[in-house]
Write a protein that holds these residues in place. Structure first.
Motif, PDB file in Angstrom:
ATOM      1  N   ARG A 159       0.853  -1.194   0.000  1.00 44.25           N
ATOM      2  CA  ARG A 159       0.000   0.000   0.000  1.00 44.25           C
ATOM      3  C   ARG A 159       0.887   1.241   0.000  1.00 44.25           C
ATOM      4  NH1 ARG A 159      -5.259  -1.362   3.479  1.00 44.25           N
ATOM      5  NH2 ARG A 159      -5.483  -3.514   2.798  1.00 44.25           N
ATOM      6  N   PRO A 160       0.446   2.311  -0.661  1.00 44.51           N
ATOM      7  CA  PRO A 160       1.280   3.521  -0.730  1.00 44.51           C
ATOM      8  C   PRO A 160       1.666   4.062   0.647  1.00 44.51           C
ATOM      9  CG  PRO A 160      -0.556   3.675  -2.256  1.00 44.51           C
ATOM     10  CD  PRO A 160      -0.769   2.435  -1.438  1.00 44.51           C
ATOM     11  N   VAL A 161       0.706   4.143   1.562  1.00 49.00           N
ATOM     12  CA  VAL A 161       0.980   4.587   2.932  1.00 49.00           C
ATOM     13  C   VAL A 161       0.365   3.534   3.859  1.00 49.00           C
ATOM     14  CG1 VAL A 161       0.697   6.409   4.652  1.00 49.00           C
ATOM     15  CG2 VAL A 161       0.903   7.015   2.243  1.00 49.00           C
ATOM     16  N   PRO A 162       1.157   2.539   4.244  1.00 52.01           N
ATOM     17  CA  PRO A 162       0.605   1.452   5.056  1.00 52.01           C
ATOM     18  C   PRO A 162       0.199   1.915   6.448  1.00 52.01           C
ATOM     19  CG  PRO A 162       2.803   0.897   4.206  1.00 52.01           C
ATOM     20  CD  PRO A 162       2.564   2.341   3.940  1.00 52.01           C
ATOM     21  N   LYS A 163      -1.055   1.659   6.789  1.00 50.94           N
ATOM     22  CA  LYS A 163      -1.573   1.924   8.133  1.00 50.94           C
ATOM     23  C   LYS A 163      -2.152   0.610   8.624  1.00 50.94           C
ATOM     24  CE  LYS A 163      -2.834   6.634   6.907  1.00 50.94           C
ATOM     25  NZ  LYS A 163      -3.963   7.551   6.662  1.00 50.94           N
TER      26      LYS A 163
ATOM     27  N   SER B  39       8.978  -4.932   9.534  1.00 53.72           N
ATOM     28  CA  SER B  39       7.891  -4.272   8.812  1.00 53.72           C
ATOM     29  C   SER B  39       7.746  -2.820   9.224  1.00 53.72           C
ATOM     30  CB  SER B  39       6.571  -5.009   9.043  1.00 53.72           C
ATOM     31  OG  SER B  39       6.656  -6.305   8.518  1.00 53.72           O
ATOM     32  N   LYS B  40       7.897  -2.555  10.502  1.00 48.08           N
ATOM     33  CA  LYS B  40       7.743  -1.178  10.988  1.00 48.08           C
ATOM     34  C   LYS B  40       8.777  -0.253  10.358  1.00 48.08           C
ATOM     35  CE  LYS B  40       7.239   1.686  15.069  1.00 48.08           C
ATOM     36  NZ  LYS B  40       6.334   2.638  14.500  1.00 48.08           N
ATOM     37  N   GLN B  41       9.963  -0.748  10.134  1.00 48.53           N
ATOM     38  CA  GLN B  41      10.990   0.078   9.498  1.00 48.53           C
ATOM     39  C   GLN B  41      10.564   0.494   8.099  1.00 48.53           C
ATOM     40  OE1 GLN B  41      14.259  -2.638   9.957  1.00 48.53           O
ATOM     41  NE2 GLN B  41      14.765  -1.908  12.006  1.00 48.53           N
ATOM     42  N   VAL B  42      10.005  -0.427   7.331  1.00 47.39           N
ATOM     43  CA  VAL B  42       9.530  -0.118   5.977  1.00 47.39           C
ATOM     44  C   VAL B  42       8.335   0.823   6.043  1.00 47.39           C
ATOM     45  CG1 VAL B  42       8.523  -1.110   3.885  1.00 47.39           C
ATOM     46  CG2 VAL B  42      10.394  -2.295   5.048  1.00 47.39           C
TER      47      VAL B  42
ATOM     48  N   ARG C 216       7.760   4.919   4.686  1.00 45.08           N
ATOM     49  CA  ARG C 216       6.715   5.312   3.732  1.00 45.08           C
ATOM     50  C   ARG C 216       5.693   6.269   4.348  1.00 45.08           C
ATOM     51  NH1 ARG C 216       5.476  -0.418   0.846  1.00 45.08           N
ATOM     52  NH2 ARG C 216       7.538  -0.702  -0.054  1.00 45.08           N
ATOM     53  N   GLY C 217       5.922   6.687   5.579  1.00 40.40           N
ATOM     54  CA  GLY C 217       5.005   7.621   6.218  1.00 40.40           C
ATOM     55  C   GLY C 217       3.788   6.972   6.845  1.00 40.40           C
ATOM     56  N   GLY C 218       3.798   5.659   6.981  1.00 37.25           N
ATOM     57  CA  GLY C 218       2.681   4.955   7.595  1.00 37.25           C
ATOM     58  C   GLY C 218       2.974   4.607   9.039  1.00 37.25           C
ATOM     59  N   TRP C 219       2.194   3.697   9.588  1.00 35.25           N
ATOM     60  CA  TRP C 219       2.401   3.269  10.964  1.00 35.25           C
ATOM     61  C   TRP C 219       1.849   1.871  11.175  1.00 35.25           C
ATOM     62  CZ3 TRP C 219      -2.362   2.267  12.722  1.00 35.25           C
ATOM     63  CH2 TRP C 219      -3.417   3.053  12.245  1.00 35.25           C
ATOM     64  N   LEU C 220       2.312   1.243  12.227  1.00 28.99           N
ATOM     65  CA  LEU C 220       1.852  -0.071  12.658  1.00 28.99           C
ATOM     66  C   LEU C 220       1.644   0.000  14.161  1.00 28.99           C
ATOM     67  CD1 LEU C 220       3.102  -3.502  11.549  1.00 28.99           C
ATOM     68  CD2 LEU C 220       2.921  -3.031  13.967  1.00 28.99           C
ATOM     69  N   SER C 221       0.473  -0.401  14.613  1.00 29.54           N
ATOM     70  CA  SER C 221       0.202  -0.398  16.050  1.00 29.54           C
ATOM     71  C   SER C 221      -0.433  -1.723  16.450  1.00 29.54           C
ATOM     72  CB  SER C 221      -0.710   0.776  16.432  1.00 29.54           C
ATOM     73  OG  SER C 221      -1.964   0.656  15.786  1.00 29.54           O
TER      74      SER C 221
END
Length: 113
Positions: free
Chosen positions: A39-43, A65-68, A72-77
């Motif tokens: 995805r362009p901006v993974p959330k 994954s969080k580093q990638v 890209r300006g996204g986030w993982l929570s």
């Protein structure tokens, strides 16, 4: 481990994990996360409410994954972690690296801020 992905408002993907995440199932997680990273901006919210166990191999999949995602300006929570997983994340210092929410809806709401 069983994994399903659902999409929610604000272009947020929720990754629901069930069972045990360990060396035997981490490859499956890597594949799912790789798809989400397209995805362009993974959330991504990882729903841990049905995950019973996670070892260091599983944690490393999230870290990579969080580093990638961050690049890209996204986030993982994370959301819905049981006491064992919360303690594990705190013990290894990942509670400072990942946002951890009590419920999936809380994590999605935070995405709208």
């Amino acid at each position: 481990m069983q994994a399903t992905v659902t999409d929610h408002r604000c272009d947020v993907a929720v990754l629901h994990l069930k069972g045990e995440l360990d060396a035997d199932t981490a490859g499956q997680l890597h594949g799912i996360l790789a798809d989400l990273l397209e995805r362009p901006v993974p959330k991504i919210v990882v729903d841990l409410s049905d995950l019973k166990f996670c070892d260091s191999v599983g944690l490393s999949a999230f870290i990579t994954s969080k580093q990638v995602i961050s690049a890209r300006g996204g986030w993982l929570s994370f959301a819905g972690a049981n006491p064992f997983l919360v303690q594990l994340l705190e013990t290894v210092g990942l509670s400072r690296y990942f946002a951890i929410f009590p419920e999936v809806d809380d994590a999605i709401a935070a995405a709208q801020l």
